[in-house]
Design a protein around this motif. Structure first.
Motif, PDB file in Angstrom:
ATOM      1  N   GLY A   9       0.775  -1.234   0.000  1.00 40.78           N
ATOM      2  CA  GLY A   9       0.000   0.000   0.000  1.00 40.78           C
ATOM      3  C   GLY A   9       0.802   1.277   0.000  1.00 40.78           C
ATOM      4  N   ARG A  10       2.103   1.186  -0.167  1.00 46.34           N
ATOM      5  CA  ARG A  10       2.933   2.395  -0.236  1.00 46.34           C
ATOM      6  C   ARG A  10       3.086   2.769  -1.705  1.00 46.34           C
ATOM      7  NH1 ARG A  10       5.490  -0.828   3.586  1.00 46.34           N
ATOM      8  NH2 ARG A  10       7.017  -1.520   2.048  1.00 46.34           N
ATOM      9  N   LEU A  11       2.163   3.615  -2.159  1.00 45.30           N
ATOM     10  CA  LEU A  11       2.147   3.990  -3.566  1.00 45.30           C
ATOM     11  C   LEU A  11       2.917   5.286  -3.781  1.00 45.30           C
ATOM     12  CD1 LEU A  11      -1.596   3.218  -4.316  1.00 45.30           C
ATOM     13  CD2 LEU A  11       0.383   1.743  -4.660  1.00 45.30           C
ATOM     14  N   SER A  12       3.427   5.425  -4.997  1.00 47.40           N
ATOM     15  CA  SER A  12       4.192   6.611  -5.368  1.00 47.40           C
ATOM     16  C   SER A  12       3.669   7.117  -6.706  1.00 47.40           C
ATOM     17  CB  SER A  12       5.672   6.235  -5.477  1.00 47.40           C
ATOM     18  OG  SER A  12       6.425   7.335  -5.912  1.00 47.40           O
ATOM     19  N   GLY A  13       3.904   8.368  -6.981  1.00 47.69           N
ATOM     20  CA  GLY A  13       3.407   8.966  -8.214  1.00 47.69           C
ATOM     21  C   GLY A  13       4.037   8.398  -9.472  1.00 47.69           C
ATOM     22  N   ASP A  14       5.241   7.862  -9.361  1.00 41.39           N
ATOM     23  CA  ASP A  14       5.911   7.342 -10.553  1.00 41.39           C
ATOM     24  C   ASP A  14       5.879   5.817 -10.635  1.00 41.39           C
ATOM     25  OD1 ASP A  14       7.648   6.825  -8.483  1.00 41.39           O
ATOM     26  OD2 ASP A  14       9.446   7.402  -9.594  1.00 41.39           O
ATOM     27  N   ASP A  15       4.999   5.183  -9.867  1.00 42.86           N
ATOM     28  CA  ASP A  15       4.931   3.717  -9.880  1.00 42.86           C
ATOM     29  C   ASP A  15       4.715   3.161 -11.281  1.00 42.86           C
ATOM     30  OD1 ASP A  15       5.433   3.225  -7.228  1.00 42.86           O
ATOM     31  OD2 ASP A  15       3.323   3.172  -6.642  1.00 42.86           O
ATOM     32  N   GLN A  16       3.783   3.753 -12.000  1.00 37.20           N
ATOM     33  CA  GLN A  16       3.456   3.221 -13.327  1.00 37.20           C
ATOM     34  C   GLN A  16       4.669   3.284 -14.259  1.00 37.20           C
ATOM     35  OE1 GLN A  16       0.130   5.058 -15.242  1.00 37.20           O
ATOM     36  NE2 GLN A  16       0.076   3.553 -16.886  1.00 37.20           N
ATOM     37  N   LEU A  17       5.374   4.391 -14.240  1.00 40.05           N
ATOM     38  CA  LEU A  17       6.548   4.530 -15.107  1.00 40.05           C
ATOM     39  C   LEU A  17       7.646   3.541 -14.725  1.00 40.05           C
ATOM     40  CD1 LEU A  17       6.823   8.415 -15.255  1.00 40.05           C
ATOM     41  CD2 LEU A  17       5.973   6.902 -17.040  1.00 40.05           C
ATOM     42  N   VAL A  18       7.902   3.437 -13.437  1.00 45.17           N
ATOM     43  CA  VAL A  18       8.969   2.556 -12.959  1.00 45.17           C
ATOM     44  C   VAL A  18       8.625   1.099 -13.244  1.00 45.17           C
ATOM     45  CG1 VAL A  18      10.184   1.742 -10.911  1.00 45.17           C
ATOM     46  CG2 VAL A  18       9.779   4.184 -11.232  1.00 45.17           C
ATOM     47  N   ILE A  19       7.388   0.695 -12.946  1.00 43.43           N
ATOM     48  CA  ILE A  19       6.980  -0.688 -13.148  1.00 43.43           C
ATOM     49  C   ILE A  19       6.969  -1.030 -14.636  1.00 43.43           C
ATOM     50  CG2 ILE A  19       5.072  -2.318 -12.891  1.00 43.43           C
ATOM     51  CD1 ILE A  19       6.688  -1.750 -10.318  1.00 43.43           C
ATOM     52  N   ASN A  20       6.506  -0.122 -15.483  1.00 43.02           N
ATOM     53  CA  ASN A  20       6.554  -0.375 -16.935  1.00 43.02           C
ATOM     54  C   ASN A  20       7.988  -0.572 -17.404  1.00 43.02           C
ATOM     55  OD1 ASN A  20       3.804  -0.331 -17.393  1.00 43.02           O
ATOM     56  ND2 ASN A  20       3.761   1.834 -17.938  1.00 43.02           N
ATOM     57  N   ASP A  21       8.883   0.249 -16.888  1.00 42.07           N
ATOM     58  CA  ASP A  21      10.297   0.113 -17.245  1.00 42.07           C
ATOM     59  C   ASP A  21      10.845  -1.230 -16.775  1.00 42.07           C
ATOM     60  OD1 ASP A  21      12.729   1.156 -18.363  1.00 42.07           O
ATOM     61  OD2 ASP A  21      13.434   1.469 -16.310  1.00 42.07           O
ATOM     62  N   CYS A  22      10.478  -1.631 -15.578  1.00 43.27           N
ATOM     63  CA  CYS A  22      10.930  -2.924 -15.048  1.00 43.27           C
ATOM     64  C   CYS A  22      10.427  -4.079 -15.909  1.00 43.27           C
ATOM     65  CB  CYS A  22      10.449  -3.111 -13.606  1.00 43.27           C
ATOM     66  SG  CYS A  22      11.249  -2.024 -12.404  1.00 43.27           S
ATOM     67  N   ILE A  23       9.170  -4.003 -16.331  1.00 49.61           N
ATOM     68  CA  ILE A  23       8.604  -5.056 -17.174  1.00 49.61           C
ATOM     69  C   ILE A  23       9.288  -5.071 -18.533  1.00 49.61           C
ATOM     70  CG2 ILE A  23       6.517  -5.779 -18.398  1.00 49.61           C
ATOM     71  CD1 ILE A  23       4.918  -4.834 -15.929  1.00 49.61           C
ATOM     72  N   MET A  24       9.523  -3.897 -19.105  1.00 48.33           N
ATOM     73  CA  MET A  24      10.163  -3.822 -20.430  1.00 48.33           C
ATOM     74  C   MET A  24      11.591  -4.363 -20.390  1.00 48.33           C
ATOM     75  SD  MET A  24       7.925  -2.777 -22.483  1.00 48.33           S
ATOM     76  CE  MET A  24       8.660  -2.123 -23.938  1.00 48.33           C
ATOM     77  N   GLN A  25      12.272  -4.201 -19.273  1.00 49.29           N
ATOM     78  CA  GLN A  25      13.638  -4.718 -19.135  1.00 49.29           C
ATOM     79  C   GLN A  25      13.658  -6.198 -18.779  1.00 49.29           C
ATOM     80  OE1 GLN A  25      16.239  -2.432 -16.618  1.00 49.29           O
ATOM     81  NE2 GLN A  25      15.323  -0.514 -17.288  1.00 49.29           N
ATOM     82  N   GLY A  26      12.492  -6.761 -18.483  1.00 53.39           N
ATOM     83  CA  GLY A  26      12.418  -8.171 -18.144  1.00 53.39           C
ATOM     84  C   GLY A  26      12.823  -8.477 -16.711  1.00 53.39           C
ATOM     85  N   LEU A  27      12.804  -7.465 -15.863  1.00 52.32           N
ATOM     86  CA  LEU A  27      13.213  -7.650 -14.478  1.00 52.32           C
ATOM     87  C   LEU A  27      12.075  -8.211 -13.629  1.00 52.32           C
ATOM     88  CD1 LEU A  27      15.229  -4.348 -14.119  1.00 52.32           C
ATOM     89  CD2 LEU A  27      16.117  -6.644 -14.527  1.00 52.32           C
ATOM     90  N   ILE A  28      10.850  -7.906 -14.023  1.00 54.53           N
ATOM     91  CA  ILE A  28       9.668  -8.493 -13.403  1.00 54.53           C
ATOM     92  C   ILE A  28       8.697  -8.839 -14.532  1.00 54.53           C
ATOM     93  CG2 ILE A  28       9.882  -7.266 -11.203  1.00 54.53           C
ATOM     94  CD1 ILE A  28       7.702  -5.358 -12.191  1.00 54.53           C
ATOM     95  N   THR A  29       7.681  -9.600 -14.210  1.00 57.12           N
ATOM     96  CA  THR A  29       6.685  -9.953 -15.216  1.00 57.12           C
ATOM     97  C   THR A  29       5.378  -9.233 -14.904  1.00 57.12           C
ATOM     98  OG1 THR A  29       5.871 -11.856 -13.971  1.00 57.12           O
ATOM     99  CG2 THR A  29       7.727 -12.244 -15.486  1.00 57.12           C
ATOM    100  N   SER A  30       4.498  -9.229 -15.869  1.00 63.93           N
ATOM    101  CA  SER A  30       3.193  -8.623 -15.620  1.00 63.93           C
ATOM    102  C   SER A  30       2.420  -9.447 -14.595  1.00 63.93           C
ATOM    103  CB  SER A  30       2.416  -8.485 -16.926  1.00 63.93           C
ATOM    104  OG  SER A  30       2.278  -9.737 -17.556  1.00 63.93           O
ATOM    105  N   ALA A  31       2.729 -10.736 -14.502  1.00 65.22           N
ATOM    106  CA  ALA A  31       2.096 -11.573 -13.479  1.00 65.22           C
ATOM    107  C   ALA A  31       2.493 -11.105 -12.077  1.00 65.22           C
ATOM    108  CB  ALA A  31       2.475 -13.030 -13.682  1.00 65.22           C
ATOM    109  N   ASP A  32       3.738 -10.668 -11.915  1.00 69.12           N
ATOM    110  CA  ASP A  32       4.175 -10.119 -10.624  1.00 69.12           C
ATOM    111  C   ASP A  32       3.335  -8.899 -10.256  1.00 69.12           C
ATOM    112  OD1 ASP A  32       6.244 -11.999 -10.435  1.00 69.12           O
ATOM    113  OD2 ASP A  32       7.674 -10.659 -11.438  1.00 69.12           O
ATOM    114  N   LEU A  33       3.093  -8.046 -11.230  1.00 73.61           N
ATOM    115  CA  LEU A  33       2.298  -6.843 -11.004  1.00 73.61           C
ATOM    116  C   LEU A  33       0.850  -7.214 -10.676  1.00 73.61           C
ATOM    117  CD1 LEU A  33       2.080  -3.795 -10.955  1.00 73.61           C
ATOM    118  CD2 LEU A  33       1.718  -3.842 -13.425  1.00 73.61           C
ATOM    119  N   GLU A  34       0.317  -8.197 -11.387  1.00 75.80           N
ATOM    120  CA  GLU A  34      -1.057  -8.631 -11.109  1.00 75.80           C
ATOM    121  C   GLU A  34      -1.182  -9.214  -9.698  1.00 75.80           C
ATOM    122  OE1 GLU A  34      -2.235 -11.251 -14.257  1.00 75.80           O
ATOM    123  OE2 GLU A  34      -1.876  -9.703 -15.778  1.00 75.80           O
TER     124      GLU A  34
END
Length: 94
Positions: free
Chosen positions: A57-82
């Motif tokens: 529950g600790r959300l940040s304003g740039d979460d979407q940008l950071v998480i998209n970057d992480c997914i694009m780099q293959g560091l996490i999967t979209s399943a992790d986000l789900e």
């Protein structure tokens, strides 16, 4: 015979210089690859920490940008986000 000896010495010098260059280049490449692996490990750890923050529950304003970057780099999967989003919903009772 003198010319033949000079050619042999010149050839030996070329072989030594080429061997030294090859060794130096391989050491440089190994060091560069090691730094890249270390940087990727740190980035993966940062992405996992961000997913944990979202889950807790600790959300940040740039979460979407950071998480998209992480997914694009293959560091996490979209399943992790789900999974993080589902856990967050369960925490909120939804």
């Amino acid at each position: 015979m003198d010319g033949w000896l000079k050619t042999l010495v010149a050839l030996a010098c070329v072989v030594v210089i080429a061997g030294g260059g090859y060794y130096a280049w391989s050491e440089y490449s190994d060091a560069k690859a090691g730094k890249a692996r270390a940087a990727r490990a740190v980035a993966a750890q940062t992405c996992s920490a961000r997913i944990d923050d979202i889950t807790n529950g600790r959300l940040s304003g740039d979460d979407q940008l950071v998480i998209n970057d992480c997914i694009m780099q293959g560091l996490i999967t979209s399943a992790d986000l789900e999974r993080a989003a589902d856990a967050r919903k369960r925490r909120l009772g939804g």
